[in-house]
Every structure is written in structure tokens, then in C-alpha cells.
Design an enzyme around this catalytic site. Structure first.
Site, PDB file in Angstrom:
ATOM      1  CG  HIS A 123      -1.807  -1.133   1.243  1.00 33.40           C
ATOM      2  ND1 HIS A 123      -2.807  -1.507   0.641  1.00 33.40           N
ATOM      3  CD2 HIS A 123      -1.643  -2.345   2.209  1.00 33.40           C
ATOM      4  CE1 HIS A 123      -3.432  -2.677   1.054  1.00 33.40           C
ATOM      5  NE2 HIS A 123      -2.769  -2.849   1.953  1.00 33.40           N
TER       6      HIS A 123
HETATM    7  C1  BDR Z   1      -3.216   0.639   4.924  1.00 41.84           C
HETATM    8  O1  BDR Z   1      -3.763   0.043   6.562  1.00 41.84           O
HETATM    9  C2  BDR Z   1      -2.405   0.107   7.110  1.00 41.84           C
HETATM   10  O2  BDR Z   1      -2.514  -1.080   7.907  1.00 41.84           O
HETATM   11  C3  BDR Z   1      -1.229   0.114   6.186  1.00 41.84           C
HETATM   12  O3  BDR Z   1       0.058   0.442   6.673  1.00 41.84           O
HETATM   13  C4  BDR Z   1      -1.745   0.725   5.159  1.00 41.84           C
HETATM   14  O4  BDR Z   1      -1.335   2.282   5.602  1.00 41.84           O
HETATM   15  C5  BDR Z   1      -3.867  -0.276   4.359  1.00 41.84           C
HETATM   16  O5  BDR Z   1      -5.334  -0.327   4.273  1.00 41.84           O
END
Ligand code: BDR
Ligand code: CA
Length: 313
Positions: free
Chosen positions: A242
Site C-alpha cells: 500500500h
Molecule cells: C493501510 O492500512 C495499514 O495497515 C497499512 O499500513 C496501510 O497504510 C492499508 O489499508
């Protein structure tokens, strides 16, 4: 000239990779500071993790601040089930020698924006938007000074990952997301629709590990840990990556495709709390407040990541 950025983050293995991508690129980024926020794990643990990553990168001149301990209105929801009890499980990184700066992260954001020419500082957000919303509430004048916010958060066609309707960063603090989305600041959003294309396949993790320096080996171990949950959940060949999409977008925007649309966040219904309602088809005349990145070139992204990790110790 290097772009001035502040990174607001809750590291998190994928946050860590985003930080390393930025810290490996000093000709592209002047990192004014890193601010921790409560999210994947507690604020204290996230701040501790940020210090570890700064030390891992060798960029020990970079200042790290702690921001808000909890969302604006709601109890903190965390994600140890994905990231492990420390938020950064995987590699055995040494305890940091660096200390946090004493200033509150929200005040650092405000002071930094006020001290620079309007339109010259970009906010990169990798976690819940609590600190940014608090800064906007405390000092509304900063809104017109931010160049842009590039955020990981939200989803539309992929809908949700922490609930059936919501993406984690937005769900944790939907009121904060609402403040930010209505702020008038230009926003680029890296939603799940994009990040679910940037998969950590076995071959890609091997290529990262094969860079052979301590940082790349740590990155391979981090991602091997954090992908386990998603591999089980989605049954795919790799897990979504992500937060590094935020930094990669700033480094190489041509890797991504998006559309200017309106995005509004649900803050009333518990069932769909934190859902990002994206007017992708232009059905309403709501203002276009977001560049919504819907797709990206995964091979190009991982080539960039490998190239930049090779620069680190
Ligand atoms: C987001 O949620 C977090 O767990 C990750 O770091 C990312 O920023 C993805 O949904
Ligand atoms: Ca994050």
C-alpha cells in the site's frame, strides 16, 4: 530541486518501505520530518518503529516527531493481526539510539507549513489522517499553504479491507478524513484499487532480497511477514503493497493512472463507517477534490523500489 515533504505515518511494514523509498531518494525529496500517528499499533510503538527505520536507512539527521495518540472522536482500532504485535514484525532490527524530537507532531506540521513559502510543502500520509486534521483545526491558515496531500487511503471498486465497506486508514479516523477531504487542499489518493495491483509476489521479494544490503534484506523479511495475512485472505500470488505507492507516485507519476473526482467519507452509519464514496462516473456535481489513482504499473514500481533500495546501507 528536491521536493519538500513531511511524511505522516504509522509504521507498519508497508509504511517502513515507503519511508525507505523516500529516504533513498535525497535528490528527489527533502524530508523535512517524519510524524508518527496512532494506527497500525499505538502511537508510542509507531514512533519507535519510525526511529528504527530512520536508523536502518542511515539517514539519522531526519527528525521524527510523535503526533496524536487517538482518533478525533473514536476509540483507536489497530491492526496487529496484519503487522504483528510490534507493528513491524519480520526482521530483528536493533533498538534505536535516536530519540524523538520533543515538539508535538501536529505543531511541527503547522510551524513547518507556516515557515515555508505557500505551495512548497507536500504532505505524504500513510496512516489515519488524525494529525493532519488536528493541524487544520488548530491552524486553518495552513490549508492554503500545503502544495498537495498524497495519501494512502480509501477504496471504491475494492471497497474495504478492515470492514466490508472501509479501508483501514480512513476507518480508523473517518472524521479526520472528512476534515481533510473538505479542506480544499489538492489531494492525490492511492486507494486499495491501486494498491491491490502492486502485489508482493515471491519473485519480487526475491529480487528485493537479492539486492543484498542490510536494508533490502530487512525489507524482504518485513514483507514476507506482513503478506501472510493477506495471502490467506485473498488467495492471491502476492499481497497488496500500500503505502510505498504514495512515494512512488511522487517519484514517477507516469507509473500510475487516475481520474479527478469527488470523494466523500461516510461518518454516520456504523455499517459503512469510513467508506469512501467515490463519484467515479461523475454522477453528481460535487467538487472534484481528489485525483483518484485507480491503477498502476506493478513491474515498473518494483523496478523503482529495487533500484532505490540498492542505494541504502
Ligand atoms: C493501510 O492500512 C495499514 O495497515 C497499512 O499500513 C496501510 O497504510 C492499508 O489499508
Ligand atoms: Ca500505514
Amino acid at each position: 530541486m528536491a521536493r519538500k515533504i513531511i511524511i505522516d505515518t504509522d509504521p507498519g511494514q508497508d509504511d517502513a518501505v515507503a519511508l525507505l523509498l523516500a529516504l533513498a531518494s535525497p535528490e528527489d525529496f527533502d524530508v523535512l520530518g517524519i510524524v508518527a500517528v496512532a494506527g497500525n499499533v499505538s502511537l508510542a510503538q509507531n514512533a519507535h518503529n519510525a526511529l528504527k527505520i530512520v536508523e536502518l536507512s542511515g539517514r539519522t539527521e531526519i527528525a521524527v516527531y510523535a503526533g496524536c495518540e487517538r482518533p478525533l472522536r473514536r476509540h483507536l482500532v489497530t491492526a496487529e493481526h496484519v503487522h504483528g504485535d510490534t507493528g513491524l514484525n519480520g526482521p530483528g532490527l536493533p533498538e534505536p539510539k535516536l530519540a524523538l524530537r520533543p515538539q508535538h507532531g501536529v505543531d511541527f506540521i503547522i510551524e513547518t507549513l507556516l515557515a515555508h513559502e505557500p505551495g512548497t510543502v507536500t504532505l505524504c500520509t500513510l496512516g489515519p489522517l488524525t494529525n493532519i486534521a488536528m493541524a487544520l483545526i488548530k491552524a486553518p491558515a495552513i490549508a492554503s499553504r500545503v502544495a498537495q496531500i498524497v495519501m494512502m487511503g480509501g477504496a471504491y471498486f475494492e471497497v474495504g479491507n478492515i470492514t466490508p465497506a472501509a479501508e483501514f486508514n480512513i476507518y480508523v479516523d473517518p472524521e479526520a478524513a472528512d476534515v481533510v477531504l473538505r479542506s480544499g487542499i489538492p489531494i492525490v489518493m492511492a486507494p486499495l484499487d491501486l494498491t491491490h495491483m502492486i502485489l508482493t509476489t515471491y519473485e519480487r521479494l526475491e529480487a528485493i532480497d537479492a539486492v543484498g544490503n542490510r536494508t533490502s534484506r530487512a525489507v524482504a523479511q518485513m514483507l514476507a511477514f506482513s503478506e501472510r495475512f493477506d495471502l490467506m485472505k485473498y488467495g492471491t500470488k502476492g499481497a497488496p503493497l500500500h503505502d510505498p505507492c504514495v512515494i512512488a507516485y511522487l517519484l514517477q507519476p507516469d507509473l500510475f493512472e487516475g481520474r479527478h473526482i469527488n470523494v466523500t467519507v461516510e461518518t454516520a452509519s456504523e455499517l459503512t463507517m469510513g467508506m469512501t464514496v467515490a463519484d467515479y462516473w461523475g454522477i453528481t456535481d460535487r467538487p472534484k477534490n481528489v485525483l483518484f489513482l485507480r491503477s498502476g504499473n506493478a513491474d515498473g514500481f518494483y523496478d523503482l523500489l529495487v533500484e532505490r533500495l540498492a542505494r541504502l546501507p
